[in-house]
Write an enzyme that holds these catalytic residues in place. Structure first.
Site, PDB file in Angstrom:
ATOM      1  CE1 TYR A  11      -3.545   2.965   0.099  1.00  0.00           C
ATOM      2  CE2 TYR A  11      -2.899   2.684   3.333  1.00  0.00           C
ATOM      3  CZ  TYR A  11      -3.664   3.217   2.050  1.00  0.00           C
ATOM      4  OH  TYR A  11      -4.018   4.666   2.724  1.00  0.00           O
ATOM      5  CG  LEU A  33       4.618 -11.226  -5.484  1.00  0.00           C
ATOM      6  CD1 LEU A  33       4.341 -11.591  -6.277  1.00  0.00           C
ATOM      7  CD2 LEU A  33       4.045  -9.429  -5.275  1.00  0.00           C
ATOM      8  CB  SER A  34       3.645 -11.970   2.237  1.00  0.00           C
ATOM      9  OG  SER A  34       4.169 -10.824   2.611  1.00  0.00           O
ATOM     10  CB  SER A 124       4.085   2.563  13.326  1.00  0.00           C
ATOM     11  OG  SER A 124       2.574   2.814  13.989  1.00  0.00           O
ATOM     12  CE1 TYR A 148       3.068  -2.738  11.955  1.00  0.00           C
ATOM     13  CE2 TYR A 148       2.178  -1.963  14.598  1.00  0.00           C
ATOM     14  CZ  TYR A 148       3.100  -1.981  13.088  1.00  0.00           C
ATOM     15  OH  TYR A 148       2.412  -0.325  12.104  1.00  0.00           O
ATOM     16  CE  LYS A 152       6.699  -1.464  11.446  1.00  0.00           C
ATOM     17  NZ  LYS A 152       6.932  -1.296  10.389  1.00  0.00           N
ATOM     18  CG  PHE A 177       0.713  10.415  13.515  1.00  0.00           C
ATOM     19  CD1 PHE A 177       2.221   9.746  12.807  1.00  0.00           C
ATOM     20  CD2 PHE A 177      -0.086   9.906  15.196  1.00  0.00           C
ATOM     21  CE1 PHE A 177       2.700  10.402  14.638  1.00  0.00           C
ATOM     22  CE2 PHE A 177       1.052  10.813  15.824  1.00  0.00           C
ATOM     23  CZ  PHE A 177       2.288  11.051  15.433  1.00  0.00           C
ATOM     24  CG  ASN A 197      -7.038  -5.741  11.129  1.00  0.00           C
ATOM     25  OD1 ASN A 197      -7.569  -6.668  12.115  1.00  0.00           O
ATOM     26  ND2 ASN A 197      -5.671  -6.553  10.502  1.00  0.00           N
ATOM     27  NE  ARG A 230      -5.758   5.600  16.702  1.00  0.00           N
ATOM     28  CZ  ARG A 230      -6.553   5.209  18.216  1.00  0.00           C
ATOM     29  NH1 ARG A 230      -7.251   6.491  18.698  1.00  0.00           N
ATOM     30  NH2 ARG A 230      -6.788   4.320  18.334  1.00  0.00           N
ATOM     31  N   GLY A 293      -6.369  -2.903  23.837  1.00  0.00           N
ATOM     32  CA  GLY A 293      -5.076  -2.045  23.232  1.00  0.00           C
ATOM     33  C   GLY A 293      -5.181  -0.169  22.673  1.00  0.00           C
ATOM     34  CG  ASP A 294      -8.280   0.621  19.441  1.00  0.00           C
ATOM     35  OD1 ASP A 294      -6.881   0.468  19.435  1.00  0.00           O
ATOM     36  OD2 ASP A 294      -9.185   0.540  19.098  1.00  0.00           O
TER      37      ASP A 294
HETATM   38  N1  UFG Z   1     -11.841   1.325  14.546  1.00  0.00           N
HETATM   39  C1  UFG Z   1     -13.594   1.424  15.094  1.00  0.00           C
HETATM   40  N2  UFG Z   1     -14.433   0.107  13.980  1.00  0.00           N
HETATM   41  C2  UFG Z   1     -13.132  -0.858  12.801  1.00  0.00           C
HETATM   42  C3  UFG Z   1     -11.717  -0.140  12.983  1.00  0.00           C
HETATM   43  C4  UFG Z   1     -11.009   1.223  13.515  1.00  0.00           C
HETATM   44  O1  UFG Z   1     -14.212   1.802  15.585  1.00  0.00           O
HETATM   45  O2  UFG Z   1     -14.315  -1.269  12.639  1.00  0.00           O
HETATM   46  C5  UFG Z   1     -11.656   2.309  15.795  1.00  0.00           C
HETATM   47  C6  UFG Z   1     -10.209   2.291  16.033  1.00  0.00           C
HETATM   48  O3  UFG Z   1     -11.163   1.483  17.543  1.00  0.00           O
HETATM   49  C7  UFG Z   1      -9.859   3.670  16.453  1.00  0.00           C
HETATM   50  C8  UFG Z   1      -9.838   4.056  15.633  1.00  0.00           C
HETATM   51  O4  UFG Z   1     -10.932   3.781  14.199  1.00  0.00           O
HETATM   52  O5  UFG Z   1     -10.079   4.079  17.093  1.00  0.00           O
HETATM   53  C9  UFG Z   1      -9.074   4.041  13.777  1.00  0.00           C
HETATM   54  O6  UFG Z   1      -8.430   2.348  14.136  1.00  0.00           O
HETATM   55  P1  UFG Z   1      -7.413   1.895  13.162  1.00  0.00           P
HETATM   56  O7  UFG Z   1      -7.580   0.265  13.538  1.00  0.00           O
HETATM   57  O8  UFG Z   1      -8.022   1.977  11.633  1.00  0.00           O
HETATM   58  O9  UFG Z   1      -5.640   2.396  13.199  1.00  0.00           O
HETATM   59  P2  UFG Z   1      -5.028   2.649  14.912  1.00  0.00           P
HETATM   60  O10 UFG Z   1      -5.054   3.955  15.111  1.00  0.00           O
HETATM   61  O11 UFG Z   1      -5.758   1.545  16.112  1.00  0.00           O
HETATM   62  O12 UFG Z   1      -4.481   1.664  14.335  1.00  0.00           O
HETATM   63  C10 UFG Z   1      -3.080   2.583  13.475  1.00  0.00           C
HETATM   64  C11 UFG Z   1      -1.963   1.459  12.548  1.00  0.00           C
HETATM   65  C12 UFG Z   1      -1.748   0.964  13.538  1.00  0.00           C
HETATM   66  C13 UFG Z   1      -0.533   1.108  13.980  1.00  0.00           C
HETATM   67  C14 UFG Z   1      -1.240   2.598  15.031  1.00  0.00           C
HETATM   68  C15 UFG Z   1      -0.070   3.767  15.404  1.00  0.00           C
HETATM   69  O13 UFG Z   1      -3.020  -0.164  11.880  1.00  0.00           O
HETATM   70  O14 UFG Z   1      -0.626  -0.145  12.318  1.00  0.00           O
HETATM   71  O15 UFG Z   1      -1.825   3.160  13.681  1.00  0.00           O
HETATM   72  O16 UFG Z   1      -0.478   4.397  16.245  1.00  0.00           O
HETATM   73  F1  UFG Z   1       0.242   0.625  15.156  1.00  0.00           F
END
Ligand code: UFG
Length: 335
Positions: A11, A33-34, A124, A148, A152, A177, A197, A230, A293-294
């Site tokens: 990406y 290409l994984s 990250s 993960y 980093k 970010f 995810n 975010r 973890g969020d």
């Molecule tokens: N969220 C939802 N529903 C979903 C997916 C996400 O509500 O289905 C929320 C999460 O709780 C968060 C926000 O949307 O509040 C963003 O979530 P993401 O998963 O898109 O991104 P993150 O900030 O959790 O994670 C990203 C990268 C990670 C990295 C991190 C570093 O995916 O690889 O930022 O800050 F480690």
């Protein structure tokens, strides 16, 4: 002279390849290409008019890297290759440590042997851990909350130690970010395998009817509307940040870490509403429990990128969400 992009069909790698080619750099891609497809190479050619050199190679394999360095005049490496799913890293820690650490070490060892000393790494914002106050500044203490994130952090430490031992190296850790969107052509973008995810790919799949509704992970955070905040950055802005880092590394030495974000945070519900407004589609959602973890808020202090690189993100939420939806429609139409 060329820049080697490990993970260059992924990406962020593919968008960076476009930026570099458009700026006149030769680009060599090594990717196993994984988590991407070889057709991306041709799509980069369609956008830029120039095909990057492509090797299907796992960069943990030193012999493959030796061959790439022998066949090309590599001036710098941008190391994207790595596993990136936080949840999977918790259930498969050994796989994450083996893959992410081995590939970084293998690349750095080969570079050192070959006298190639410019290394730019996909780090990250996850390295800011759980205990810092936003906005995150590069000099804040680092920590990790999952394997993960630990990879980093460890790779950043390897880069620092290498720069101390060998002052000819320039190692730049780019702390991403939340990249979203896609190239405006709709030819390249993020292609998640399985259930996404990340927030925007999930919203895109709800919009296109693949998923019924979005699950909003928690509405009781200490944020204006209770949902997570975010720092979303357009992937082409992020790619331009790599170009700026390349220019910086041509006459700098030592280790440095730089945030690549916009400096502005948006909540999950703001993202949903903005997507609906920009693209004229409805995104049904349901509030569900917090995701382990969020953190509540994550956004960058962008002063260092501006001062050191002369770079800042130019695109706003509308561009990101319009291009994300354009890509999603193109992608699903061609499948
Ligand atoms: N969220 C939802 N529903 C979903 C997916 C996400 O509500 O289905 C929320 C999460 O709780 C968060 C926000 O949307 O509040 C963003 O979530 P993401 O998963 O898109 O991104 P993150 O900030 O959790 O994670 C990203 C990268 C990670 C990295 C991190 C570093 O995916 O690889 O930022 O800050 F480690």
């Amino acid at each position: 002279m060329a820049v080697l992009l490990t993970g260059g069909t992924g990406y962020i790698g593919s968008h960076t390849a476009v930026e570099l080619i458009n700026a006149g750099y030769g680009v060599v891609i090594a990717d196993d290409l994984s988590n991407s497809e070889e057709s991306v190479v041709d799509r980069i050619r369609m956008i830029t008019g120039t095909a990057p050199v492509f090797y299907r190679a796992d960069v943990k394999d030193r012999s493959k890297l030796e061959k790439i360095f022998a066949e090309n005049d590599i001036e710098a490496v941008i190391h994207f290759a790595g596993f990136k799913a936080v949840g999977e890293s918790v259930s498969e820690p050994l796989m994450y440590y083996r893959n992410n650490l081995d590939s970084a070490l293998s690349v750095l060892e080969t570079m050192k042997e070959r006298g190639c000393t410019r290394f730019i790494f996909s780090s990250s914002a996850t390295v800011y851990g759980m205990h810092n106050q936003v906005p995150f500044r590069e000099d804040m203490p680092r920590s990790s909350t999952n394997p993960y994130g630990s990879t980093k952090l460890m790779i950043e430490m390897i880069m620092e130690d290498l720069c101390t031992a060998d002052p000819s190296f320039c190692c730049v850790a780019l702390r991403y970010f939340n990249p979203v969107g896609a190239h405006p052509s709709g030819l390249i973008g993020e292609k998640p395998s399985g259930v996404p995810n990340n927030l925007t790919p999930y919203i895109q799949q709800v919009a296109s009817g693949i998923r019924e509704k979005l699950y909003v992970f928690g509405d009781d955070y200490d944020t204006p509307d209770g949902t997570g905040v975010r720092d979303y950055i357009h992937v082409t802005d992020l790619a331009a940040g790599h170009l700026a880092a390349m220019k910086y590394s041509s006459d700098s030495r030592g280790f440095t870490a730089v945030n690549l974000g916009t400096g502005r945070g948006y909540s999950v519900l703001e993202m949903v509403r903005a997507f609906e407004k920009v693209n004229g589609v409805k995104i049904p959602y349901e509030i569900s429990p917090r995701r382990p973890g969020d953190i509540a808020s994550c956004y960058a202090d962008v002063t260092k990128a501006r001062e050191l690189f002369g770079w800042e993100a130019g695109k706003g939420l509308e561009d990101m969400l319009r291009d994300a939806w354009n890509w999603e429609r193109n992608r699903t139409a061609s499948e």
